[in-house]
Design a protein around this motif. Structure first.
Motif, mmCIF file in Angstrom:
data_model
loop_
_atom_site.group_PDB
_atom_site.id
_atom_site.type_symbol
_atom_site.label_atom_id
_atom_site.label_comp_id
_atom_site.label_asym_id
_atom_site.label_seq_id
_atom_site.Cartn_x
_atom_site.Cartn_y
_atom_site.Cartn_z
ATOM 1 N N ALA A 73 -47.919 6.471 8.129
ATOM 2 C CA ALA A 73 -48.191 5.586 6.988
ATOM 3 C C ALA A 73 -49.248 6.198 6.083
ATOM 4 O O ALA A 73 -50.145 6.929 6.537
ATOM 5 N N ASP A 74 -49.145 5.898 4.792
ATOM 6 C CA ASP A 74 -50.140 6.424 3.853
ATOM 7 C C ASP A 74 -51.443 5.632 3.980
ATOM 8 O O ASP A 74 -51.522 4.607 4.659
ATOM 9 N N GLU A 75 -52.462 6.124 3.303
ATOM 10 C CA GLU A 75 -53.794 5.522 3.431
ATOM 11 C C GLU A 75 -53.810 4.074 2.952
ATOM 12 O O GLU A 75 -54.507 3.232 3.534
ATOM 13 N N ALA A 76 -53.057 3.783 1.911
ATOM 14 C CA ALA A 76 -53.041 2.412 1.390
ATOM 15 C C ALA A 76 -52.468 1.449 2.423
ATOM 16 O O ALA A 76 -52.981 0.334 2.603
ATOM 17 N N THR A 77 -51.409 1.871 3.112
ATOM 18 C CA THR A 77 -50.824 1.020 4.149
ATOM 19 C C THR A 77 -51.809 0.804 5.289
ATOM 20 O O THR A 77 -51.993 -0.321 5.771
ATOM 21 N N VAL A 78 -52.451 1.881 5.726
ATOM 22 C CA VAL A 78 -53.416 1.770 6.823
ATOM 23 C C VAL A 78 -54.553 0.835 6.437
ATOM 24 O O VAL A 78 -54.984 -0.007 7.238
ATOM 25 N N ARG A 79 -55.045 0.946 5.200
ATOM 26 C CA ARG A 79 -56.131 0.060 4.750
ATOM 27 C C ARG A 79 -55.689 -1.396 4.755
ATOM 28 O O ARG A 79 -56.459 -2.294 5.118
ATOM 29 N N SER A 80 -54.437 -1.636 4.366
ATOM 30 C CA SER A 80 -53.970 -3.023 4.302
ATOM 31 C C SER A 80 -53.890 -3.660 5.683
ATOM 32 O O SER A 80 -53.945 -4.886 5.810
ATOM 33 N N TRP A 81 -53.732 -2.840 6.719
ATOM 34 C CA TRP A 81 -53.658 -3.344 8.083
ATOM 35 C C TRP A 81 -54.979 -3.173 8.845
ATOM 36 O O TRP A 81 -55.016 -3.375 10.072
ATOM 37 N N ALA A 82 -56.053 -2.832 8.154
ATOM 38 C CA ALA A 82 -57.331 -2.577 8.806
ATOM 39 C C ALA A 82 -57.803 -3.745 9.685
ATOM 40 O O ALA A 82 -58.321 -3.522 10.792
ATOM 41 N N PRO A 83 -57.659 -5.011 9.250
ATOM 42 C CA PRO A 83 -58.091 -6.110 10.133
ATOM 43 C C PRO A 83 -57.329 -6.141 11.462
ATOM 44 O O PRO A 83 -57.893 -6.514 12.495
ATOM 45 N N VAL A 84 -56.048 -5.762 11.452
ATOM 46 C CA VAL A 84 -55.278 -5.708 12.700
ATOM 47 C C VAL A 84 -55.808 -4.588 13.584
ATOM 48 O O VAL A 84 -55.986 -4.760 14.794
ATOM 49 N N HIS A 85 -56.084 -3.432 12.995
ATOM 50 C CA HIS A 85 -56.639 -2.321 13.774
ATOM 51 C C HIS A 85 -57.960 -2.723 14.420
ATOM 52 O O HIS A 85 -58.224 -2.413 15.589
ATOM 53 N N ALA A 86 -58.800 -3.418 13.642
ATOM 54 C CA ALA A 86 -60.101 -3.830 14.167
ATOM 55 C C ALA A 86 -59.943 -4.812 15.324
ATOM 56 O O ALA A 86 -60.654 -4.726 16.331
ATOM 57 N N THR A 164 -44.112 0.223 10.944
ATOM 58 C CA THR A 164 -44.811 0.582 9.712
ATOM 59 C C THR A 164 -45.466 1.958 9.803
ATOM 60 O O THR A 164 -46.312 2.297 8.981
ATOM 61 N N ARG A 165 -45.094 2.741 10.813
ATOM 62 C CA ARG A 165 -45.501 4.144 10.984
ATOM 63 C C ARG A 165 -47.004 4.303 11.184
ATOM 64 O O ARG A 165 -47.583 5.318 10.807
ATOM 65 N N GLN A 166 -47.625 3.329 11.813
ATOM 66 C CA GLN A 166 -49.037 3.433 12.194
ATOM 67 C C GLN A 166 -49.077 3.756 13.683
ATOM 68 O O GLN A 166 -49.329 2.903 14.534
#
Length: 392
Positions: A73-86, A164-166
């Motif tokens: 996933a591109d950086e924008a996608t990863v940023r949009s899912w940051a709360p899930v990662h956290a 979502t390729r993360q």
């Protein structure tokens, strides 16, 4: 893949006594691409191209590629899912602070979230998933009944992150789901998703080994197997077949498909054990995967012939199995220069799963071939190219 592919390609080609032109003719890969790969001007190519070259050289695909991952996933996608990662990475015991979650509350919240996963409602999931992960984590710290709920939620989250390729987040979620699983069928179902993640990361040998190990472990007695057991075993065999065909092992792929078909016959119909959409399995699912294997083996005529006999429209428009099959159909149509039909097929996917299609690298590759080969682009093609983020 770095320069590994070019080096191995050159070495094996010479051992086979082939010129670059002969290899191009045997594989169907352009001579210019063969030259660029061997000279290191190109250090990456599609897995299907690597497989075609391996097939011509009569070696497994893994002899050419050390690893071939899909584009993450591109950086924008990863940023949009940051709360899930956290929420995934939060320390054990971390949860909602103002009010302790209850078993009933978390159970009902998970049930309400499952349709969001099943229907690819990524935007809504980005909102509700962080708090659900935290609440499930907090519940499990105080109530042993929360553990299977957390296992299920982590499996779904791993599936979503793979979708979502993360991939790193998916691996974390699925590893934790395995740790929490409380029964063999749940663990096998999670292993199936782990196999899919490995396939998308290009780790064919690992995917194959994991599928073999788990399918051997959960192989049921057909005479008294439950739908859940048949589904878990069948899906692992489908993962094995997918890894084998991509690794240029067609005999092994066919054997795994035959066993999966026997599980589907035992079920007699498409079945969704315990209402779990990830475990939907039956004769149609096996037929879809047979067509997928034909596409990987570069047999577009076979794909369309099989597709004409598969009642894919009996599956929900949001079914990822259905949509992945339709991408194979669109790819086959494109190879056969039936571009208008391919565009119609892609529009059909978009209508049913508008948030799913933009995350599919496969769709982008199909549109790229259409755009490259067409002299003029219709407004419909241009719009689809934007939907799948095809670079200009």
């Amino acid at each position: 893949m770095s320069a590994y592919l070019g080096e191995r390609l050159r070495e094996i080609r010479k051992r086979r006594g082939l010129t670059q032109r002969q290899l191009a003719d045997l594989s169907g890969v352009s001579l210019s691409l063969v030259r660029k790969l061997e000279q290191g001007e190109r250090t990456d190519t599609r897995l299907e191209t690597a497989r075609a070259l391996a097939h011509a050289l009569k070696v497994p695909t893994t002899h050419l590629v050390a690893a071939h991952a899909e584009e993450p996933a591109d950086e924008a996608t990863v940023r949009s899912w940051a709360p899930v990662h956290a929420a995934l990475a939060a320390p054990a015991g971390t949860g909602t602070l103002d009010e302790a979650p209850t078993y009933e509350g978390v159970r009902d919240a998970l049930r309400s979230a499952v349709p969001l996963f099943a229907h690819d409602r990524f935007t809504e999931l980005g909102t509700v998933l962080p708090s659900l992960l935290r609440d499930t984590e907090a519940l499990t710290a105080t109530d042993v009944r929360g553990r299977p709920l957390r296992a299920r939620l982590l499996e779904l989250t791993g599936w979503l992150m793979t979708q979502t390729r993360q991939f790193d987040a998916a691996e974390l979620a699925l590893d934790r789901a395995q740790d929490d699983a409380t029964d063999g069928v749940q663990r096998a179902a999670t292993a199936s998703v782990q196999c899919w993640l490995l396939l998308r990361r290009g780790r064919l040998a690992q995917a194959r080994d994991l599928a073999v190990r788990w399918s051997d472990e959960v192989e049921p007695r057909m005479s008294r197997a439950t739908p859940g057991e048949l589904s878990a075993w069948g899906w692992l065999l489908l993962r094995l077949s997918a890894a084998a065909i991509r690794d240029n092992r067609p005999g092994e792929a066919d054997d795994a498909l035959r066993l999966a078909h026997s599980a589907a016959v035992a079920l007699g119909r498409e079945c969704t054990p315990e209402g779990d959409f990830l475990r939907t399995f039956g004769p149609v699912t096996v037929a879809l995967k047979r067509a997928e294997n034909a596409m990987v083996a570069d047999r577009p005529d076979t794909v369309l012939s099989l597709a004409s006999r598969i009642p894919a429209d009996t599956l929900k428009p949001t079914s990822n199995n259905r949509n992945r099959h339709l991408l194979d159909v669109a790819s086959a149509q494109t190879q056969l220069r039936r571009y208008a039909e391919a565009v119609d097929t892609l529009q059909k996917i978009r209508a049913g799963s508008p948030q799913w299609l933009p995350n599919q690298r496969y769709a982008r590759d199909i549109l790229d071939r259409i755009v490259t080969r067409r002299r003029t682009l219709t407004p419909e093609i241009r719009e689809l190219a934007d939907v799948v983020n095809l670079p200009v």
